[in-house]
Design a protein around this motif. Structure first.
Motif, PDB file in Angstrom:
ATOM      1  N   ARG A 177       0.894  -1.146  -0.073  1.00 39.89           N
ATOM      2  CA  ARG A 177       0.099  -0.101  -0.112  1.00 39.89           C
ATOM      3  C   ARG A 177       0.895   1.202  -0.276  1.00 39.89           C
ATOM      4  N   VAL A 178       1.829   1.361   1.036  1.00 37.49           N
ATOM      5  CA  VAL A 178       2.755   2.646   1.109  1.00 37.49           C
ATOM      6  C   VAL A 178       3.553   2.553  -0.226  1.00 37.49           C
ATOM      7  N   ARG A 179       3.949   1.423  -0.920  1.00 34.84           N
ATOM      8  CA  ARG A 179       4.564   1.565  -2.230  1.00 34.84           C
ATOM      9  C   ARG A 179       3.605   1.998  -3.178  1.00 34.84           C
ATOM     10  N   LEU A 180       2.620   1.763  -3.336  1.00 38.52           N
ATOM     11  CA  LEU A 180       1.543   2.320  -4.377  1.00 38.52           C
ATOM     12  C   LEU A 180       1.383   3.671  -3.923  1.00 38.52           C
ATOM     13  N   VAL A 181       1.308   4.238  -2.923  1.00 32.88           N
ATOM     14  CA  VAL A 181       1.360   5.550  -2.616  1.00 32.88           C
ATOM     15  C   VAL A 181       2.168   6.300  -3.105  1.00 32.88           C
ATOM     16  N   HIS A 182       3.543   5.847  -2.854  1.00 30.05           N
ATOM     17  CA  HIS A 182       4.744   6.477  -3.338  1.00 30.05           C
ATOM     18  C   HIS A 182       4.711   6.615  -4.885  1.00 30.05           C
ATOM     19  N   LEU A 183       4.311   5.786  -5.342  1.00 31.18           N
ATOM     20  CA  LEU A 183       3.964   5.590  -6.959  1.00 31.18           C
ATOM     21  C   LEU A 183       3.303   6.866  -7.511  1.00 31.18           C
ATOM     22  N   LEU A 184       2.042   6.625  -6.822  1.00 29.79           N
ATOM     23  CA  LEU A 184       0.982   7.527  -7.425  1.00 29.79           C
ATOM     24  C   LEU A 184       1.741   9.157  -7.091  1.00 29.79           C
ATOM     25  N   ILE A 185       2.134   9.410  -5.954  1.00 29.58           N
ATOM     26  CA  ILE A 185       2.810  10.674  -5.650  1.00 29.58           C
ATOM     27  C   ILE A 185       3.891  11.070  -6.996  1.00 29.58           C
ATOM     28  N   LEU A 186       4.675  10.002  -7.084  1.00 31.20           N
ATOM     29  CA  LEU A 186       5.785  10.212  -8.317  1.00 31.20           C
ATOM     30  C   LEU A 186       5.001  10.459  -9.756  1.00 31.20           C
ATOM     31  N   LEU A 187       3.956   9.941  -9.917  1.00 33.80           N
ATOM     32  CA  LEU A 187       3.311   9.860 -11.270  1.00 33.80           C
ATOM     33  C   LEU A 187       2.445  11.469 -11.411  1.00 33.80           C
ATOM     34  N   ARG A 188       2.338  12.045 -10.232  1.00 32.78           N
ATOM     35  CA  ARG A 188       1.539  13.297 -10.334  1.00 32.78           C
ATOM     36  C   ARG A 188       1.836  14.089 -11.219  1.00 32.78           C
ATOM     37  N   ASP A 189       3.208  14.473 -11.443  1.00 28.15           N
ATOM     38  CA  ASP A 189       3.602  15.833 -12.079  1.00 28.15           C
ATOM     39  C   ASP A 189       3.414  15.548 -13.614  1.00 28.15           C
ATOM     40  N   LYS A 190       3.998  14.132 -13.929  1.00 28.28           N
ATOM     41  CA  LYS A 190       3.909  13.945 -15.236  1.00 28.28           C
ATOM     42  C   LYS A 190       2.543  13.293 -15.772  1.00 28.28           C
ATOM     43  N   CYS A 191       1.605  12.786 -15.138  1.00 28.44           N
ATOM     44  CA  CYS A 191       0.592  12.223 -15.401  1.00 28.44           C
ATOM     45  C   CYS A 191      -0.809  12.560 -15.096  1.00 28.44           C
ATOM     46  N   GLY A 192      -0.769  13.675 -14.225  1.00 24.95           N
ATOM     47  CA  GLY A 192      -1.758  14.163 -13.222  1.00 24.95           C
ATOM     48  C   GLY A 192      -2.388  15.461 -13.987  1.00 24.95           C
ATOM     49  N   HIS A 193      -3.619  15.414 -13.601  1.00 23.21           N
ATOM     50  CA  HIS A 193      -4.395  16.860 -13.819  1.00 23.21           C
ATOM     51  C   HIS A 193      -5.502  17.121 -12.822  1.00 23.21           C
ATOM     52  N   LEU A 194      -6.035  18.224 -12.561  1.00 20.41           N
ATOM     53  CA  LEU A 194      -7.112  18.600 -11.837  1.00 20.41           C
ATOM     54  C   LEU A 194      -8.507  18.391 -12.611  1.00 20.41           C
ATOM     55  N   SER A 195      -9.448  17.758 -12.007  1.00 17.69           N
ATOM     56  CA  SER A 195     -10.622  17.557 -12.445  1.00 17.69           C
ATOM     57  C   SER A 195     -11.642  18.679 -12.038  1.00 17.69           C
ATOM     58  N   ALA A 196     -12.853  18.964 -12.761  1.00 15.83           N
ATOM     59  CA  ALA A 196     -13.755  20.042 -12.326  1.00 15.83           C
ATOM     60  C   ALA A 196     -13.921  20.418 -10.808  1.00 15.83           C
ATOM     61  N   ASP A 197     -13.938  18.974 -10.269  1.00 13.63           N
ATOM     62  CA  ASP A 197     -14.308  19.217  -8.592  1.00 13.63           C
ATOM     63  C   ASP A 197     -13.048  19.329  -7.674  1.00 13.63           C
ATOM     64  N   GLY A 198     -11.937  19.516  -8.428  1.00 12.51           N
ATOM     65  CA  GLY A 198     -10.690  19.872  -7.909  1.00 12.51           C
ATOM     66  C   GLY A 198      -9.861  18.728  -7.260  1.00 12.51           C
TER      67      GLY A 198
END
Length: 260
Positions: A177-198
Motif C-alpha cells: 500500500r505504501v509503495r503504491l502511494v509513493h508511486l502515485l505521488i511520483l506520477l502526479r507531475d507527469k501524468c496528473g491533472h485536476l478535475s472540475a471538482d478539484g
C-alpha cells in the motif's frame, strides 16, 4: 512487437528550436528538445552544439514499437523529445519488469555507452513518441572535448544508483500500500491533472501488471491495495484513471511510514 532502430534510415531533425537555453559559456543552445537547468546538455558550447546538430537524427515511434532491445549493442544515445517510454528488463524465463519510465527531456543509453556494454533493458514506446539519436562515436568525441559533459553523465549514473538503493529499501521494508502511494505521488507531475471538482486525476501510463511490477508486487496484491485506498476514501480507480480525492492524506501516509 515491431522494432524500429533510430539509426536505420535516419531523418535529419529540422532543429527549429522549441527553447533557447543559455549555457555557462554564454552561447545559445538551439536543440530540438527542451533542456532543463540540470541537464547534461547545458554544458555544451556553441561549437559543440553545431557538432551535435550535424550528427543527431530523429524518428517518430508509435505506441507498441521498441527503440532498442535488451542485449542489443549500444550504438549511441537516445533523447526523448515527446511521448512516453517504458524501460523494461526481462529475465531468463521471459518475465518482465518495468524498471522506470522515460519522459520528454530524458536521455536513454548513457550507462551502457559509457561502459561500452550492451543494453541491459529494452525501451518500449507506451505513448507515441519522437526520439533523437546521436551515435556513440560522436558522443565520445563530445565528451573528450568537454569533460564536464562526461562528469554530468557520471553524476546522473550515481543518482540512478541511489534510486536503486531506495527502491530496495522500499521493497524490503514498506507495505505494498505504501509503495503504491509513493508511486502515485511520483506520477502526479507527469501524468496528473485536476478535475472540475478539484480532485487529482492520474492517467496511468501502464497496465495493471506493469504497475505491480514497478513496486515489486503481484497484480492481485496491487488490487487489494487500491481497494484499501478506496475504502479509506483516499482514491479510486476507473479503467486506467486514478481519482485522488485527498492528495494531502497520501503525502501524510507516505511520510508517516518512512523514517529518515
Amino acid at each position: 512487437m515491431e522494432i524500429i532502430y533510430a539509426e536505420d534510415k535516419p531523418k535529419v531533425c529540422p532543429f527549429m528550436p522549441k527553447k533557447i537555453n543559455e549555457n555557462k559559456k554564454g552561447g545559445a543552445l538551439k536543440l530540438n528538445f527542451n533542456i532543463e537547468d540540470d541537464s547534461e546538455w547545458i554544458t555544451l558550447g556553441d561549437d559543440e552544439v553545431a557538432f551535435f546538430n550535424s550528427k543527431v537524427t530523429c524518428r517518430s515511434y508509435a505506441a507498441g514499437q521498441s527503440i532498442f532491445m535488451q542485449d542489443d549493442p549500444c550504438k549511441g544515445l537516445y533523447i526523448i523529445e515527446s511521448g512516453l517510454i517504458a524501460v523494461r528488463k526481462r529475465d531468463e524465463d521471459d518475465r518482465s519488469v518495468v524498471i522506470r519510465l522515460g519522459y520528454p527531456g530524458d536521455t536513454l543509453g548513457y550507462r551502457p555507452m559509457l561502459a561500452r556494454e550492451s543494453h541491459r533493458a529494452s525501451a518500449e514506446v507506451t505513448k507515441d513518441a519522437s526520439v533523437s539519436f546521436i551515435d556513440a562515436a560522436s558522443m565520445r568525441q563530445l565528451i573528450s572535448n568537454n569533460p564536464m559533459l562526461g562528469l554530468k553523465f557520471l553524476e546522473r549514473t550515481a543518482k540512478a544508483l541511489g534510486e536503486v538503493e531506495a527502491r530496495f529499501f522500499e521493497v524490503a521494508t514498506l507495505s505494498v500500500r505504501v509503495r503504491l502511494v509513493h508511486l502515485l505521488i511520483l506520477l502526479r507531475d507527469k501524468c496528473g491533472h485536476l478535475s472540475a471538482d478539484g480532485a487529482l486525476v492520474l492517467e496511468l501510463p501502464l497496465t495493471h501488471q506493469d504497475l505491480a511490477s514497478m513496486i515489486g508486487a503481484r497484480p492481485e496484491t496491487l488490487s487489494r491495495a487500491f481497494h484499501e485506498l478506496k475504502m479509506d476514501g483516499l482514491a479510486h480507480t476507473s479503467g486506467r484513471q486514478v481519482h485522488v480525492a485527498k492528495y494531502d492524506r497520501l503525502i501524510e501516509e507516505l511520510h508517516s511510514n518512512i523514517i529518515i
